[in-house]
Design an enzyme around this catalytic site. Structure first.
Site, PDB file in Angstrom:
ATOM      1  N   SER A   7       8.216  -8.735   0.374  1.00 57.29           N
ATOM      2  CA  SER A   7       7.183  -8.196  -0.261  1.00 57.29           C
ATOM      3  C   SER A   7       6.674  -6.727   0.609  1.00 57.29           C
ATOM      4  O   SER A   7       6.301  -7.125   1.801  1.00 57.29           O
ATOM      5  CB  SER A   7       6.159  -9.385  -0.247  1.00 57.29           C
ATOM      6  OG  SER A   7       4.929  -8.707  -0.190  1.00 57.29           O
ATOM      7  N   HIS A  32       9.612  -6.882  -3.920  1.00 57.29           N
ATOM      8  CA  HIS A  32       8.626  -7.743  -4.518  1.00 57.29           C
ATOM      9  C   HIS A  32       7.320  -6.813  -4.274  1.00 57.29           C
ATOM     10  O   HIS A  32       7.058  -6.409  -3.033  1.00 57.29           O
ATOM     11  CB  HIS A  32       8.453  -8.953  -3.742  1.00 57.29           C
ATOM     12  CG  HIS A  32       7.414  -9.987  -4.257  1.00 57.29           C
ATOM     13  ND1 HIS A  32       7.742 -10.774  -5.547  1.00 57.29           N
ATOM     14  CD2 HIS A  32       6.099 -10.189  -4.036  1.00 57.29           C
ATOM     15  CE1 HIS A  32       6.890 -11.487  -5.661  1.00 57.29           C
ATOM     16  NE2 HIS A  32       5.540 -11.233  -4.930  1.00 57.29           N
ATOM     17  N   ASP A  34       3.325  -6.674  -4.785  1.00 58.84           N
ATOM     18  CA  ASP A  34       2.300  -7.504  -5.226  1.00 58.84           C
ATOM     19  C   ASP A  34       1.054  -6.569  -5.642  1.00 58.84           C
ATOM     20  O   ASP A  34       0.432  -5.704  -4.810  1.00 58.84           O
ATOM     21  CB  ASP A  34       1.631  -8.146  -3.857  1.00 58.84           C
ATOM     22  CG  ASP A  34       2.954  -9.267  -3.415  1.00 58.84           C
ATOM     23  OD1 ASP A  34       2.960 -10.235  -4.509  1.00 58.84           O
ATOM     24  OD2 ASP A  34       3.338  -9.130  -2.317  1.00 58.84           O
ATOM     25  N   MET A  36      -2.644  -6.414  -7.001  1.00 55.72           N
ATOM     26  CA  MET A  36      -3.832  -6.923  -6.815  1.00 55.72           C
ATOM     27  C   MET A  36      -5.275  -6.193  -7.451  1.00 55.72           C
ATOM     28  O   MET A  36      -5.315  -5.281  -7.159  1.00 55.72           O
ATOM     29  CB  MET A  36      -4.208  -7.518  -5.596  1.00 55.72           C
ATOM     30  CG  MET A  36      -3.072  -8.350  -4.970  1.00 55.72           C
ATOM     31  SD  MET A  36      -3.357  -8.657  -3.170  1.00 55.72           S
ATOM     32  CE  MET A  36      -1.933  -9.638  -2.655  1.00 55.72           C
ATOM     33  N   HIS A  65       4.682  -8.495  -9.150  1.00 58.26           N
ATOM     34  CA  HIS A  65       4.088  -9.666  -9.090  1.00 58.26           C
ATOM     35  C   HIS A  65       2.513  -9.321  -9.419  1.00 58.26           C
ATOM     36  O   HIS A  65       1.943  -8.939  -8.728  1.00 58.26           O
ATOM     37  CB  HIS A  65       4.172 -10.381  -7.917  1.00 58.26           C
ATOM     38  CG  HIS A  65       3.436 -11.730  -7.757  1.00 58.26           C
ATOM     39  ND1 HIS A  65       2.982 -12.316  -6.489  1.00 58.26           N
ATOM     40  CD2 HIS A  65       2.451 -12.353  -8.642  1.00 58.26           C
ATOM     41  CE1 HIS A  65       2.475 -13.524  -6.784  1.00 58.26           C
ATOM     42  NE2 HIS A  65       2.185 -13.403  -8.035  1.00 58.26           N
ATOM     43  N   MET A  67      -1.111  -9.938  -9.900  1.00 59.90           N
ATOM     44  CA  MET A  67      -2.025 -10.799  -9.568  1.00 59.90           C
ATOM     45  C   MET A  67      -3.344 -10.073 -10.126  1.00 59.90           C
ATOM     46  O   MET A  67      -4.390  -9.568  -9.461  1.00 59.90           O
ATOM     47  CB  MET A  67      -2.350 -11.197  -8.047  1.00 59.90           C
ATOM     48  CG  MET A  67      -1.226 -12.118  -7.695  1.00 59.90           C
ATOM     49  SD  MET A  67      -0.993 -12.137  -5.850  1.00 59.90           S
ATOM     50  CE  MET A  67       0.188 -10.656  -5.933  1.00 59.90           C
ATOM     51  N   MET A 136       3.705 -20.142  -6.096  1.00 59.28           N
ATOM     52  CA  MET A 136       3.140 -19.512  -4.993  1.00 59.28           C
ATOM     53  C   MET A 136       2.888 -20.673  -3.921  1.00 59.28           C
ATOM     54  O   MET A 136       2.766 -21.895  -4.178  1.00 59.28           O
ATOM     55  CB  MET A 136       1.467 -19.177  -5.491  1.00 59.28           C
ATOM     56  CG  MET A 136       1.401 -17.956  -6.149  1.00 59.28           C
ATOM     57  SD  MET A 136       2.244 -16.562  -5.402  1.00 59.28           S
ATOM     58  CE  MET A 136       1.128 -16.478  -3.738  1.00 59.28           C
ATOM     59  N   ASP A 174       6.892 -17.994  -3.045  1.00 56.27           N
ATOM     60  CA  ASP A 174       6.180 -16.735  -2.525  1.00 56.27           C
ATOM     61  C   ASP A 174       5.119 -17.091  -1.612  1.00 56.27           C
ATOM     62  O   ASP A 174       4.043 -17.753  -2.131  1.00 56.27           O
ATOM     63  CB  ASP A 174       5.706 -16.027  -3.725  1.00 56.27           C
ATOM     64  CG  ASP A 174       5.229 -14.646  -3.284  1.00 56.27           C
ATOM     65  OD1 ASP A 174       5.228 -14.173  -2.164  1.00 56.27           O
ATOM     66  OD2 ASP A 174       4.581 -14.020  -4.278  1.00 56.27           O
TER      67      ASP A 174
HETATM   68  C1  DX5 Z   1       0.661 -13.287  -1.834  1.00 59.38           C
HETATM   69  C2  DX5 Z   1       1.452 -12.295  -2.085  1.00 59.38           C
HETATM   70  C3  DX5 Z   1       2.908 -12.659  -1.422  1.00 59.38           C
HETATM   71  C4  DX5 Z   1       2.753 -12.152  -0.215  1.00 59.38           C
HETATM   72  C5  DX5 Z   1       4.026 -12.519   0.692  1.00 59.38           C
HETATM   73  O1  DX5 Z   1      -0.567 -13.007  -2.509  1.00 59.38           O
HETATM   74  O2  DX5 Z   1       2.013 -12.623  -3.573  1.00 59.38           O
HETATM   75  O3  DX5 Z   1       3.995 -11.942  -1.972  1.00 59.38           O
HETATM   76  O4  DX5 Z   1       2.721 -10.852  -0.047  1.00 59.38           O
HETATM   77  O5  DX5 Z   1       3.864 -12.436   2.156  1.00 59.38           O
HETATM   78  P1  DX5 Z   1       4.259 -13.298   3.356  1.00 59.38           P
HETATM   79  O6  DX5 Z   1       5.633 -13.651   3.294  1.00 59.38           O
HETATM   80  O7  DX5 Z   1       3.739 -12.558   4.510  1.00 59.38           O
HETATM   81  O8  DX5 Z   1       3.070 -14.384   3.376  1.00 59.38           O
HETATM   82 ZN    ZN Z   2       3.795 -11.950  -4.212  1.00 68.80          ZN
END
Ligand code: DX5
Ligand code: ZN
Length: 225
Positions: A7, A32, A34, A36, A65, A67, A136, A174
């Protein structure tokens, strides 16, 4: 086969291209990403412009991903930015089927994600139309949290449903995954492993990736427990 998806959230944002190259060389299959929005989750990360910039520098598979609230509004932006797969949260819109259809209309791989408090039953109606389900294993919003072990039970439930119904759907885990707990997730049925901190914060990411991959051969037999 186990797919490893570091990620980017845990990378040094001042050196994105070098960071991506470092994990690619270490053996990553996916990157990956993320996204947000500060509304669906209490944090803001990055969006299409950043993805578009790094797309020019790497051929790694971009596992996006989302969010964000009402993701159907932004699918086209992420497609144009260079996503290879787009995952939306089942909790993020009342129009989940529309959002999935939008992603598929672009011939994109599509995933459906569920947060820790969401029961498996919420995603079952969509499993026959997606390529992946993302479980998750922490509350979405931040990297670097500890994995919630109860979420692994959902992986097992999903795996059983997928097998019983003859579906072909990947299971991604994840949040808080590292070389120590990856065997649990893999034994339960996960085959796409996201790891942010465990890989990006390591000086030897290739070792971590190798250890996670080896978990496949250290499957835990729950029937003996
Ligand atoms: C959280 C994300 C994850 C996160 C994973 O909202 O969706 O992808 O970045 O990071 P680690 O492995 O550090 O928990
Ligand atoms: Zn993620």
């Amino acid at each position: 086969m186990i797919y490893i998806a570091p990620s980017l959230l845990a990378a040094d944002f001042g050196n994105l291209n070098e960071e991506i190259e470092r994990v690619r060389r270490a053996g990553a299959n996916y990157l990956h990403l993320d996204v947000m929005d500060g509304a669906f989750v209490p944090n803001i990360s990055f969006g299409p412009p950043v993805i578009e910039s790094i797309r020019k520098k790497t051929k790694l598979f971009f596992d996006v991903h989302l969010m964000i609230k009402n993701p159907q509004r932004y699918i086209e932006n992420f497609v144009r930015a260079g996503a290879d797969s787009i995952t939306i949260h089942v909790e993020s819109t009342s129009r989940v089927a529309d959002a999935i259809q939008k992603i598929k209309d672009y011939d994109m791989k599509c995933g459906i994600a569920l947060s820790p408090a969401t029961p498996v039953s919420a995603v079952l109606p969509y499993l026959s139309s997606v390529d992946m389900v993302l479980v998750m294993t922490v509350e979405p919003g931040f990297g670097g949290q500890e994995m919630i072990p109860e979420c692994i039970e959902k992986v097992r439930e999903l795996k059983k449903y997928i097998n019983d119904n003859g579906l072909s759907v990947d299971i991604e885990v994840d949040g808080g995954i590292n070389a120590e707990n990856a065997p649990l997730a893999i034994s339960a049925g996960a085959n796409v492993i996201v790891a942010g901190s465990a890989i990006f914060k390591s000086k030897t990411p290739s070792k971590v990736i190798k250890q996670i991959r080896e978990a496949e051969f250290k499957m835990i037999d729950y029937t003996e427990a």
